[in-house]
Design a protein around this motif. Sequence first.
Motif, PDB file in Angstrom:
ATOM      1  N   UNK A   1       5.515 -55.895 -79.468  1.00 52.27           N
ATOM      2  CA  UNK A   1       5.534 -56.918 -78.649  1.00 52.27           C
ATOM      3  C   UNK A   1       3.999 -57.648 -78.380  1.00 52.27           C
ATOM      4  N   UNK A   2       3.138 -56.812 -78.130  1.00 52.73           N
ATOM      5  CA  UNK A   2       1.663 -57.255 -78.170  1.00 52.73           C
ATOM      6  C   UNK A   2       1.408 -58.256 -79.335  1.00 52.73           C
ATOM      7  N   UNK A   3       1.706 -57.813 -80.509  1.00 52.77           N
ATOM      8  CA  UNK A   3       1.037 -58.337 -81.619  1.00 52.77           C
ATOM      9  C   UNK A   3       1.906 -59.780 -81.832  1.00 52.77           C
ATOM     10  N   UNK A   4       3.386 -59.575 -81.452  1.00 53.09           N
ATOM     11  CA  UNK A   4       4.186 -60.886 -81.461  1.00 53.09           C
ATOM     12  C   UNK A   4       3.808 -61.967 -80.665  1.00 53.09           C
ATOM     13  N   UNK A   5       3.283 -61.426 -79.356  1.00 49.26           N
ATOM     14  CA  UNK A   5       3.141 -62.493 -78.266  1.00 49.26           C
ATOM     15  C   UNK A   5       1.599 -63.000 -78.748  1.00 49.26           C
ATOM     16  N   UNK A   6       0.517 -62.181 -79.286  1.00 45.08           N
ATOM     17  CA  UNK A   6      -0.778 -62.624 -79.509  1.00 45.08           C
ATOM     18  C   UNK A   6      -0.676 -63.460 -80.699  1.00 45.08           C
ATOM     19  N   UNK A   7       0.264 -63.175 -81.468  1.00 44.44           N
ATOM     20  CA  UNK A   7       0.350 -63.974 -82.782  1.00 44.44           C
ATOM     21  C   UNK A   7       0.768 -65.492 -82.670  1.00 44.44           C
ATOM     22  N   UNK A   8       1.602 -65.725 -81.469  1.00 41.34           N
ATOM     23  CA  UNK A   8       1.945 -67.145 -81.049  1.00 41.34           C
ATOM     24  C   UNK A   8       0.615 -67.944 -80.750  1.00 41.34           C
ATOM     25  N   UNK A   9      -0.458 -67.079 -80.382  1.00 40.94           N
ATOM     26  CA  UNK A   9      -1.755 -67.813 -79.812  1.00 40.94           C
ATOM     27  C   UNK A   9      -2.700 -68.038 -80.939  1.00 40.94           C
ATOM     28  N   UNK A  10      -3.035 -67.023 -81.552  1.00 43.26           N
ATOM     29  CA  UNK A  10      -3.847 -66.898 -82.532  1.00 43.26           C
ATOM     30  C   UNK A  10      -4.033 -65.872 -83.759  1.00 43.26           C
ATOM     31  N   UNK A  11      -3.951 -66.215 -85.076  1.00 43.20           N
ATOM     32  CA  UNK A  11      -3.808 -65.405 -86.128  1.00 43.20           C
ATOM     33  C   UNK A  11      -2.240 -64.911 -86.327  1.00 43.20           C
ATOM     34  N   UNK A  12      -1.768 -65.735 -86.271  1.00 45.22           N
ATOM     35  CA  UNK A  12       0.138 -65.262 -86.496  1.00 45.22           C
ATOM     36  C   UNK A  12       0.287 -64.905 -87.794  1.00 45.22           C
ATOM     37  N   UNK A  13      -0.582 -65.373 -88.869  1.00 44.59           N
ATOM     38  CA  UNK A  13      -0.476 -64.942 -90.225  1.00 44.59           C
ATOM     39  C   UNK A  13      -0.584 -63.229 -90.383  1.00 44.59           C
ATOM     40  N   UNK A  14      -1.545 -62.832 -89.476  1.00 44.26           N
ATOM     41  CA  UNK A  14      -2.010 -61.480 -89.811  1.00 44.26           C
ATOM     42  C   UNK A  14      -0.908 -60.598 -88.489  1.00 44.26           C
ATOM     43  N   UNK A  15      -0.751 -61.188 -87.599  1.00 47.32           N
ATOM     44  CA  UNK A  15      -0.160 -60.466 -86.181  1.00 47.32           C
ATOM     45  C   UNK A  15       1.446 -60.578 -86.242  1.00 47.32           C
ATOM     46  N   UNK A  16       1.911 -61.443 -87.321  1.00 48.61           N
ATOM     47  CA  UNK A  16       3.534 -61.646 -87.308  1.00 48.61           C
ATOM     48  C   UNK A  16       3.874 -60.325 -88.031  1.00 48.61           C
ATOM     49  N   UNK A  17       3.371 -60.242 -89.353  1.00 51.36           N
ATOM     50  CA  UNK A  17       3.802 -59.032 -90.008  1.00 51.36           C
ATOM     51  C   UNK A  17       3.242 -57.618 -89.423  1.00 51.36           C
ATOM     52  N   UNK A  18       2.542 -57.469 -88.662  1.00 50.86           N
ATOM     53  CA  UNK A  18       1.886 -56.341 -87.988  1.00 50.86           C
ATOM     54  C   UNK A  18       3.241 -56.083 -86.957  1.00 50.86           C
ATOM     55  N   UNK A  19       3.447 -57.075 -86.062  1.00 52.44           N
ATOM     56  CA  UNK A  19       4.523 -56.995 -85.499  1.00 52.44           C
ATOM     57  C   UNK A  19       5.809 -56.504 -85.766  1.00 52.44           C
ATOM     58  N   UNK A  20       6.265 -57.212 -86.898  1.00 48.71           N
ATOM     59  CA  UNK A  20       7.411 -56.492 -87.660  1.00 48.71           C
ATOM     60  C   UNK A  20       7.454 -55.119 -87.946  1.00 48.71           C
ATOM     61  N   UNK A  21       6.261 -54.779 -88.594  1.00 47.00           N
ATOM     62  CA  UNK A  21       5.713 -53.409 -88.998  1.00 47.00           C
ATOM     63  C   UNK A  21       6.136 -52.467 -87.823  1.00 47.00           C
TER      64      UNK A  21
END
Length: 129
Positions: free
Chosen positions: A56-76
């Motif tokens: 959840x943290x990676x997903x929310x933070x990915x909306x603001x910055x560095x979504x190309x890295x944090x999006x796959x991390x949130x899925x993982x």
Amino acid sequence: MSTPRSDPQNAQYPYPSTTEAGDQPPTSSTHFPPYLMSAQRPSGRAAGENFKNQSLFCGVLGLVAAGFVLGPMAIYYAQKAEALNVPATGGKVLGWVNVVLCAIAVAFFQAMIYFLVFAALTGFGDPYF
């Protein structure tokens, strides 16, 4: 400097003893307390909750910055949480939203670059052409 001793060696502990000939070994052995529970790694449900929170943290933070890295991390992390029977739908959805938004942004900027290169090569917008 100490002199070598002729103490018999034990097969289990092959080093000479450190007690003097007249000394008796201590009768009580020293026991250390067990490790605290907080120092151990969480397992089961607690680990799944940690993975859910990280997702959840990676997903929310990915909306603001560095979504190309944090999006796959949130899925993982969501998949790791769900492997431990902890639902992590929010993190997984936000991760996929990040991935899709980044794919759209990459496609948009790539189209812009192609348009600008085409415009520069053809002289599009040049008043003296």
